[in-house]
Design an enzyme around this catalytic site. Structure first.
Site, short mmCIF file in Angstrom:
data_model
loop_
_atom_site.label_atom_id
_atom_site.label_comp_id
_atom_site.label_asym_id
_atom_site.label_seq_id
_atom_site.Cartn_x
_atom_site.Cartn_y
_atom_site.Cartn_z
CE LYS A 33 -2.43 1.65 3.71
NZ LYS A 33 -2.37 3.12 3.74
CG ASP A 65 -11.91 18.39 -3.17
OD1 ASP A 65 -12.84 19.22 -3.26
OD2 ASP A 65 -10.72 18.70 -3.05
NE ARG A 216 1.42 2.06 13.01
CZ ARG A 216 0.57 2.90 13.59
NH1 ARG A 216 1.02 3.88 14.34
NH2 ARG A 216 -0.74 2.77 13.40
O1 LIG Z 1 -9.53 3.37 8.40
C1 LIG Z 1 -8.35 3.28 8.01
C2 LIG Z 1 -7.98 3.49 6.71
C3 LIG Z 1 -6.67 3.34 6.35
N1 LIG Z 1 -5.73 3.00 7.26
C4 LIG Z 1 -4.34 2.84 6.80
O2 LIG Z 1 -3.90 1.49 7.05
C5 LIG Z 1 -2.58 1.47 7.52
C6 LIG Z 1 -2.53 0.83 8.88
O3 LIG Z 1 -1.20 0.80 9.34
P1 LIG Z 1 -0.82 0.13 10.76
O4 LIG Z 1 0.63 0.46 10.90
O5 LIG Z 1 -1.10 -1.34 10.63
O6 LIG Z 1 -1.66 0.79 11.81
C7 LIG Z 1 -2.08 2.91 7.50
O7 LIG Z 1 -1.36 3.11 6.31
C8 LIG Z 1 -3.34 3.76 7.48
O8 LIG Z 1 -3.18 4.94 6.72
C9 LIG Z 1 -6.09 2.79 8.56
O9 LIG Z 1 -5.25 2.50 9.43
N2 LIG Z 1 -7.41 2.92 8.90
#
Ligand SMILES: O=c1ccn([C@@H]2O[C@H](COP(=O)(O)O)[C@@H](O)[C@H]2O)c(=O)[nH]1
Length: 236
Positions: A33, A65, A216
């Site tokens: 992603k 937007d 993470r």
């Molecule tokens: O509701 C949402 C939408 C997008 N995200 C995205 O997913 C990842 C989660 O990363 P972690 O490190 O596993 O927490 C992050 O890129 C967010 O922008 C989300 O967490 N929640």
């Protein structure tokens, strides 16, 4: 689909060099992603790097937007050849429909397969208290998430981004074809950080998620490849 192919790893890092280092360490990962941090810092160059390595791409720019503006962004993004693109459901029906139409037109113009367009229902960093007291939304959280998913479905979108805690309900109501992508997924051994509505990878898949976004716990681990393999083994 293999379990490893259902895990999307976000490249939430500041530079292309940091992203490439992670991609190289995570050879087994098929789906990455690219979100706001990396795209704002590198631009589309990072997408070419991923495509050269035959990776699938979730371009998570979370458009929000007016219809004319999201349509323009989607028309441009359609040329990147990515697999998934996000828009906030709260942009409203006209914007969702315009975004979907523009993605299809943009992809056709570039002779690309159109990416699937999926709507953010409610960010996984928010809980019921945030919804009621800060956003002043007078609906129960599961009902609100469902309404946003239904708005996306009625507007012709392909799926939704939802917390794994709402995946079961959305799967039941929206059906098997509606793509559910769940961030906020945390193995028992991982820190939740700012995620407020999480479940384990196994529970999220059981609830009906198609894809799990796990960042993470993998990318901040001392050995990201070992963390990814551990999650896959726990799911096997
Ligand atoms: O509701 C949402 C939408 C997008 N995200 C995205 O997913 C990842 C989660 O990363 P972690 O490190 O596993 O927490 C992050 O890129 C967010 O922008 C989300 O967490 N929640």
């Amino acid at each position: 689909m293999l379990v490893a192919e259902r895990i999307i790893v976000p490249l939430d890092v500041p530079t292309a060099a940091d992203a490439i280092a992670l991609i190289d360490q995570l050879d087994e990962v098929r789906f990455f992603k690219v979100g706001l941090e990396l795209f704002v810092s590198t631009g589309p160059q990072i997408l070419s790097i991923l495509k050269d390595r035959q990776k699938r791409i979730f371009l998570d720019l979370k458009f929000h937007d007016i219809p004319n503006t999201v349509a323009g962004a989607c028309r441009a993004a359609a040329g990147y050849g990515v697999d998934l693109i996000t828009i906030h459901a709260t942009a409203g029906k006209n914007a969702l429909q315009a975004a979907k139409a523009a993605l299809e037109a943009g992809a056709e113009a570039k002779r690309q397969k159109p990416p699937k367009l999926i709507a953010i229902t409610l960010l996984t960093s928010l809980n019921a208290r945030d919804l009621a007291f800060d956003l002043k939304i007078p609906l129960e959280l599961p009902e609100y998430a469902l309404q946003m998913a239904l708005l996306a479905q009625e507007s012709g979108l392909d799926g939704a981004v939802c917390s794994p805690q709402e995946a079961q309900q959305l799967r039941q109501v929206c059906g098997e074809e509606f793509v559910l992508v769940c961030p906020g997924v945390r193995p028992e051994w991982a820190d939740k950080g700012d995620q407020k509505r999480s479940l384990t990878p196994a529970s999220a898949l059981k609830a009906g998620a198609d894809y799990l976004v796990i960042g993470r716990p993998i990318t901040a681990a001392t050995d990201p490849a070992a963390a990814f393999n551990r999650i896959c083994e726990e799911l096997a």
